[in-house]
Write a protein that holds these residues in place. Sequence first.
Motif, PDB file in Angstrom:
ATOM      1  N   SER A  33     117.887  78.883  90.243  1.00  0.00           N
ATOM      2  CA  SER A  33     117.325  78.866  91.590  1.00  0.00           C
ATOM      3  C   SER A  33     118.224  79.611  92.569  1.00  0.00           C
ATOM      4  N   LEU A  37     117.399  83.045  94.573  1.00  0.00           N
ATOM      5  CA  LEU A  37     117.523  83.026  96.030  1.00  0.00           C
ATOM      6  C   LEU A  37     118.400  84.174  96.513  1.00  0.00           C
ATOM      7  N   ILE A  43     112.800  82.784 100.520  1.00  0.00           N
ATOM      8  CA  ILE A  43     112.719  81.718  99.513  1.00  0.00           C
ATOM      9  C   ILE A  43     111.396  81.878  98.769  1.00  0.00           C
ATOM     10  N   SER A  44     111.483  82.052  97.459  1.00  0.00           N
ATOM     11  CA  SER A  44     110.277  82.246  96.656  1.00  0.00           C
ATOM     12  C   SER A  44     109.822  80.923  96.049  1.00  0.00           C
ATOM     13  N   LYS A  45     108.582  80.934  95.549  1.00  0.00           N
ATOM     14  CA  LYS A  45     108.039  79.731  94.916  1.00  0.00           C
ATOM     15  C   LYS A  45     108.780  79.411  93.625  1.00  0.00           C
ATOM     16  N   SER A  47     111.922  79.989  92.963  1.00  0.00           N
ATOM     17  CA  SER A  47     113.209  79.399  93.312  1.00  0.00           C
ATOM     18  C   SER A  47     113.047  77.928  93.683  1.00  0.00           C
ATOM     19  N   LEU A  48     112.016  77.627  94.455  1.00  0.00           N
ATOM     20  CA  LEU A  48     111.756  76.232  94.834  1.00  0.00           C
ATOM     21  C   LEU A  48     111.363  75.384  93.627  1.00  0.00           C
ATOM     22  N   SER A  49     110.614  75.958  92.696  1.00  0.00           N
ATOM     23  CA  SER A  49     110.212  75.183  91.522  1.00  0.00           C
ATOM     24  C   SER A  49     111.425  74.867  90.640  1.00  0.00           C
ATOM     25  N   PHE A  51     114.468  74.533  91.728  1.00  0.00           N
ATOM     26  CA  PHE A  51     115.212  73.530  92.481  1.00  0.00           C
ATOM     27  C   PHE A  51     114.576  72.157  92.310  1.00  0.00           C
ATOM     28  N   PHE A  52     113.245  72.089  92.311  1.00  0.00           N
ATOM     29  CA  PHE A  52     112.536  70.826  92.112  1.00  0.00           C
ATOM     30  C   PHE A  52     112.804  70.269  90.714  1.00  0.00           C
TER      31      PHE A  52
END
Length: 166
Positions: A33, A37, A43-45, A47-49, A51-52
């Motif tokens: 992630s 980044l 912030i891309s999807k 990267s967020l996924s 991180f989740f």
Amino acid sequence: MIKVFGKLRYHWQPELSFFVIYWSLAFIPIFISMALLLENTKISKSSLSFFFVFIVLFGIGIHRYFVISDDKDELLVYSSIPGLPRKHPISGISRIDISKHTLKIFSKNWPNGKIFYMKKWTKKYFLDALVSNEYFMGEVELIGNVNDYFDIYKDEKDRKKGPKAL
């Protein structure tokens, strides 16, 4: 050892090999992630996924603890599946081997023993609560150079109680 809703939780980690493998895999998504980044200015999807996924794995990894029931003959062992404890009878524990970093509990459910890694103070307070439980009938065996380790704790408890009456 954390007190939540009046119950003491004694946190543990699994055997060392599983511990290292699990936490290595759990931290991979956060590094991916961060790399994604740094590659993009926004912030891309993806990267967020990642991180989740890291947050979920981290939450599952921390959710390992014991709860000793005061009124029942139960040792609740919470592990990777949140909200689903495994119930073990305290009276079924035949022996506990204590080393510097681990506890090995032998019981009807674990005839060959199950190893739990615990911090120093968490292990001391867990053993104190378990041994003082009225349902515990097993034995505790110190393995290795831990005698001084528990003698200091015993002296601390005696000082807190005060002098004994004759």
